[in-house]
Design a protein around this motif. Structure first.
Motif, PDB file in Angstrom:
ATOM      1  N   LYS A 124      40.335  45.104  45.704  1.00 46.16           N
ATOM      2  CA  LYS A 124      40.615  43.838  46.087  1.00 46.16           C
ATOM      3  C   LYS A 124      40.044  42.704  44.781  1.00 46.16           C
ATOM      4  O   LYS A 124      39.348  43.107  43.850  1.00 46.16           O
ATOM      5  CB  LYS A 124      39.663  43.297  47.314  1.00 46.16           C
ATOM      6  N   PRO A 125      40.565  41.730  44.755  1.00 47.42           N
ATOM      7  CA  PRO A 125      40.052  40.859  43.681  1.00 47.42           C
ATOM      8  C   PRO A 125      38.461  40.633  43.353  1.00 47.42           C
ATOM      9  O   PRO A 125      37.988  40.571  44.651  1.00 47.42           O
ATOM     10  CB  PRO A 125      40.848  39.485  43.818  1.00 47.42           C
TER      11      PRO A 125
ATOM     12  N   ILE B  32      41.198  40.727  38.657  1.00 42.73           N
ATOM     13  CA  ILE B  32      42.097  41.492  39.437  1.00 42.73           C
ATOM     14  C   ILE B  32      41.944  42.920  38.922  1.00 42.73           C
ATOM     15  O   ILE B  32      42.057  43.132  37.750  1.00 42.73           O
ATOM     16  CB  ILE B  32      43.477  40.853  39.232  1.00 42.73           C
ATOM     17  N   ARG B  33      41.595  43.835  39.783  1.00 43.94           N
ATOM     18  CA  ARG B  33      41.513  45.246  39.513  1.00 43.94           C
ATOM     19  C   ARG B  33      42.612  46.212  40.246  1.00 43.94           C
ATOM     20  O   ARG B  33      42.943  45.803  41.364  1.00 43.94           O
ATOM     21  CB  ARG B  33      40.175  45.766  39.760  1.00 43.94           C
TER      22      ARG B  33
ATOM     23  N   TYR C 197      46.449  33.710  43.731  1.00 42.39           N
ATOM     24  CA  TYR C 197      45.582  33.697  42.554  1.00 42.39           C
ATOM     25  C   TYR C 197      44.926  32.191  42.485  1.00 42.39           C
ATOM     26  O   TYR C 197      43.980  32.021  42.086  1.00 42.39           O
ATOM     27  CB  TYR C 197      46.214  34.029  41.277  1.00 42.39           C
TER      28      TYR C 197
ATOM     29  N   ARG D 177      52.082  35.727  44.703  1.00 45.08           N
ATOM     30  CA  ARG D 177      51.144  36.362  43.880  1.00 45.08           C
ATOM     31  C   ARG D 177      50.513  34.958  43.265  1.00 45.08           C
ATOM     32  O   ARG D 177      49.154  34.907  43.302  1.00 45.08           O
ATOM     33  CB  ARG D 177      51.716  37.020  42.942  1.00 45.08           C
TER      34      ARG D 177
ATOM     35  N   ASP E 288      45.963  34.457  31.976  1.00 41.43           N
ATOM     36  CA  ASP E 288      45.762  35.699  32.576  1.00 41.43           C
ATOM     37  C   ASP E 288      45.470  36.783  31.375  1.00 41.43           C
ATOM     38  O   ASP E 288      46.550  36.647  30.658  1.00 41.43           O
ATOM     39  CB  ASP E 288      46.804  36.196  33.464  1.00 41.43           C
TER      40      ASP E 288
ATOM     41  N   ASP F 167      41.278  45.504  33.417  1.00 43.72           N
ATOM     42  CA  ASP F 167      40.997  44.406  34.478  1.00 43.72           C
ATOM     43  C   ASP F 167      41.640  43.047  34.048  1.00 43.72           C
ATOM     44  O   ASP F 167      42.194  43.010  33.042  1.00 43.72           O
ATOM     45  CB  ASP F 167      39.489  43.936  34.074  1.00 43.72           C
ATOM     46  N   GLN F 168      42.264  42.554  34.979  1.00 46.21           N
ATOM     47  CA  GLN F 168      43.091  41.113  34.508  1.00 46.21           C
ATOM     48  C   GLN F 168      42.008  39.771  34.990  1.00 46.21           C
ATOM     49  O   GLN F 168      41.665  39.906  35.981  1.00 46.21           O
ATOM     50  CB  GLN F 168      44.334  40.890  35.508  1.00 46.21           C
TER      51      GLN F 168
END
Length: 221
Positions: A185-186, A180-181, A14, A10, A151, A199-200
């Motif tokens: 998909k990002p 990121i949702r 990112y 992960r 983040d 949201d991230q």
């Protein structure tokens, strides 16, 4: 800048997205062939299948011309070996390693790793549903440049929900590199991208501006 990232989990995924979005040349090295194939299907030929600790694989990756190597596998020993091989075999000027056991940080630095990432904060990201107030997670510190990769999760009641990216008044040199949702998909942010609850935001920013950025993005309505 040419960056080699070891580990396609992960965090590695990112980082790959964020660095590519910032215009860097990036190659990810991942042992898991299925994971590597999936990344290549999504983003093009940016993942090399292999062991990032092996000299032959690092040679194939062109590590000798890399400006930076980041090792973020889930194994401290692998991260240390990858950084040492990169630094002393391929003369990579800067190496960064993820450290799962905080007790290993001093060892990594003594053995020549330039920067370390304590994965305790990464773990907090995975238990954030138990700690709702934990809105910001440190992912990476770029020493020497005073930059952080952070983040930040947007709360449901944030003032920023519903606004577009271009409407956010953030400190200068703050880069929102990826969103990121959930169940999606990002998203590569554009000026017209609308902020959604949950949201991230993956952000590259001046380390001294972290608190200000968090307060702007998460302030309650």
């Amino acid at each position: 800048m040419y960056v080699v990232v070891i580990g396609g989990g992960r965090l590695g995924y990112y980082l790959l997205k964020a660095l590519l979005n910032d215009g860097h040349e990036v190659l990810l090295i991942e042992k898991n062939s299925a994971l590597c194939d999936g990344i290549n299907k999504e983003m093009g030929s940016v993942c090399l299948h292999g062991d990032g600790c092996e000299t032959a694989v690092l040679t194939e990756a062109g590590t000798s011309r890399a400006d930076l190597l980041i090792a973020v596998t889930g194994d401290d020993e692998d991260n240390l070996v990858a950084c040492q091989v990169a630094k002393y075999k391929f003369n990579v000027p800067r190496t960064i390693a993820r450290v799962r056991n905080p007790k290993n940080e001093s060892v990594f630095k003594k053995l020549g790793v330039d920067s370390t990432v304590n994965s305790t904060n990464i773990i907090l990201e995975h238990i954030e549903h138990e700690v709702p107030s934990h809105a910001m997670t440190h992912l990476l510190t770029l020493h020497g440049k005073d930059l952080e990769i952070i983040d930040i999760r947007i709360p449901d009641n944030a003032l920023t929900v519903g606004k577009q990216i271009h409407e956010l008044v953030l400190p200068s040199q703050t880069i929102i590199s990826l969103i990121i949702r959930k169940d999606s998909k990002p998203v590569l942010p554009r000026p017209e991208t609308t902020v959604q609850a949950g949201d991230q935001f993956m952000i590259v920013a001046d380390a001294s501006k972290e608190t200000e950025i968090r307060d702007i993005l998460t302030a309650a309505a």
